[in-house]
Scaffold this active site. Structure first.
Site, PDB file in Angstrom:
ATOM      1  N   ASP A 103     -31.557  60.640 -25.941  1.00 48.47           N
ATOM      2  CA  ASP A 103     -30.689  59.548 -26.390  1.00 48.47           C
ATOM      3  C   ASP A 103     -30.377  58.526 -25.296  1.00 48.47           C
ATOM      4  OD1 ASP A 103     -27.954  59.456 -28.241  1.00 48.47           O
ATOM      5  OD2 ASP A 103     -27.902  58.260 -26.506  1.00 48.47           O
ATOM      6  N   GLU A 122     -32.025  57.688 -30.555  1.00 52.05           N
ATOM      7  CA  GLU A 122     -31.787  59.114 -30.502  1.00 52.05           C
ATOM      8  C   GLU A 122     -32.935  59.911 -31.367  1.00 52.05           C
ATOM      9  OE1 GLU A 122     -27.967  60.139 -32.058  1.00 52.05           O
ATOM     10  OE2 GLU A 122     -28.219  62.070 -31.912  1.00 52.05           O
TER      11      GLU A 122
END
Ligand code: DCP
Ligand code: CA
Length: 401
Positions: A4, A100
């Protein structure tokens, strides 16, 4: 592995403009306008700023913060490059959102000496090529990898050894567990459950009585058990665009112009994917935050801006006749996507002309930008929203593409 990007929107801005680095920066809009923080730099977070906070609160807590409107095309481009780097390391890639993704790295130790080393290399390439920081979590399951990445932020890397999943999660507050939102957290607190460990040993019957079937899943996650595979992305099931107005409005021509514009954005995306639809949905949020959706199913599939707009406008007219409050937000979406490529000779001449018109507009826009050609109705937006090559810059730019 779960990866992420840190403070994504802000970091893209900082990568492009060195003057913003190391400072409290907020992407979301000007603080004197309505709207919320989309992304806050870690320097800004020290003052309590976070995503979703009203901009007016953000400026009060941190008057020295630099506020940026942001622009979605930049973030999309960075996202595509980010995903391309990941795909270079493993073809088993599942993007979850723009910044992500999960990566199945089972068996990749031999190539990189260890999975830990692999994550170090991935982070380094993201830094070198995009100027962005990523945080990575490594674990035997998705849920544990995600929590590990989150916990390691910013610029983190955390590996949870096989067999240690449960003891890793146990001391963390329940809110850290994916699937536990604000509401669930409150209910659990009321039951005296504060940590993930406590959740993992709660009687299943009690969990089920409060959360139904998802109670069992929650407990499995809390114990670090998660059988979900890393899945390649499935084709989109729906496409939608929406925006919040700078000021609540009942101006019908503004509502229709915005609807037309958002419908054109949906139509362009639909044609790019080569899809057709039958289901068209209008979304409205009134001044008091009541939100309604109205849906219409067409007798034939379509991919034209005109039919998307006409249907949306028909639904809008009905809704306006039933509700007198001013409007805060408007959005339009299409669903039940099917592969396109209808036989043109099955259509009547006017439908064929519409399809050709849309194709011609797409060609011009692909070459010269979305604003290069406009319909009469959306020209009204010229006086209200700033224009960029990518189209009008609507309020809440991060969420309205
Ligand atoms: N986003 C948004 N509105 C929100 C939350 C997020 O527009 N309420 C956008 C801006 C973020 C991006 O999505 O930059 C990614 O969301 P994240 O939750 O991953 O947040 P950040 O990347 O900004 O920060 P973090 O370092 O915590 O991941
Ligand atoms: Ca992020």
């Amino acid at each position: 592995m779960h990866i992420d990007l840190d403070a994504f929107f802000v970091s893209v801005e900082q990568a492009l403009n060195p003057e913003l680095r190391g400072k409290p920066v907020v992407v979301g809009g000007r603080p004197d306008r309505r709207g919320v923080v989309a992304s806050a730099s870690y320097e800004a977070r020290k003052f309590g700023l976070h995503a979703g906070m009203p901009l007016s609160t953000a400026i009060r807590l941190c008057p020295q913060a630099i506020f940026i409107e942001g622009s979605f095309p930049k973030y999309r481009e960075a996202s595509q490059k980010f995903m391309a780097i990941l795909a270079n390391f493993s073809p088993f890639l599942e993007p979850v959102s723009l910044d992500e993704a999960y990566l199945d790295v089972t068996g990749f130790e031999s190539i990189h000496s260890s999975i830990h080393q692999m994550a170090v290399k991935i982070k380094q390439r993201i830094k070198d090529e995009l100027g962005l920081c990523a945080s990575a979590g490594i674990a035997s399951s998705k849920v544990v990898a995600k929590v590990a990445a989150e916990l390691s932020k910013p610029d983190g890397l955390l590996e949870v050894a096989s067999g240690k999943e449960r003891s890793f999660l146990a001391p963390l507050p329940v809110a850290k567990l994916p699937g536990v939102g604000k509401k669930t957290e409150q209910i659990l607190k009321g039951l005296g459950i504060n940590t993930i460990g406590e959740l993992s040993v709660m009687p299943l019957s009690a969990l089920k009585s409060h959360f139904g079937a998802s109670g069992e899943l929650l407990q499995r996650y809390a114990s670090g058990i998660d059988d979900r595979k890393v899945e390649p992305p499935s084709p989109a099931k729906s496409i939608s665009r929406e925006t919040t107005f700078g000021k609540d409005t009942r101006d019908r021509s503004l509502l229709k112009a915005t609807l037309r514009y958002l419908g054109e954005r949906v139509g362009a995306e639909l044609r790019e994917q080569g899809k057709q639809v039958r289901c068209i949905t209008l979304k409205l949020r009134y001044a008091d935050f009541t939100t309604i959706t109205r849906r219409h199913t067409l007798s034939q599939t379509t991919d034209t801006d005109q039919i998307i707009f006409d249907t949306g406008a028909m639904l809008l007219k009905k809704a306006l006749s039933q509700e007198r409050q001013p409007m805060r937000l408007i959005g339009i979406g299409v669903s039940n996507l099917v592969e396109g490529g209808r036989q043109l000779d099955m259509l009547d001449a006017s439908a064929r002309r519409l399809e050709q018109l849309n194709k011609a507009i797409d060609r011009i826009r692909n070459k010269y930008g979305f604003s290069a050609i406009q319909t009469g109705r959306t020209l009204l937006l010229k006086d209200i929203f700033p224009e960029t090559e990518g189209g009008y810059k609507l309020q809440t730019p991060s969420l309205s593409r």
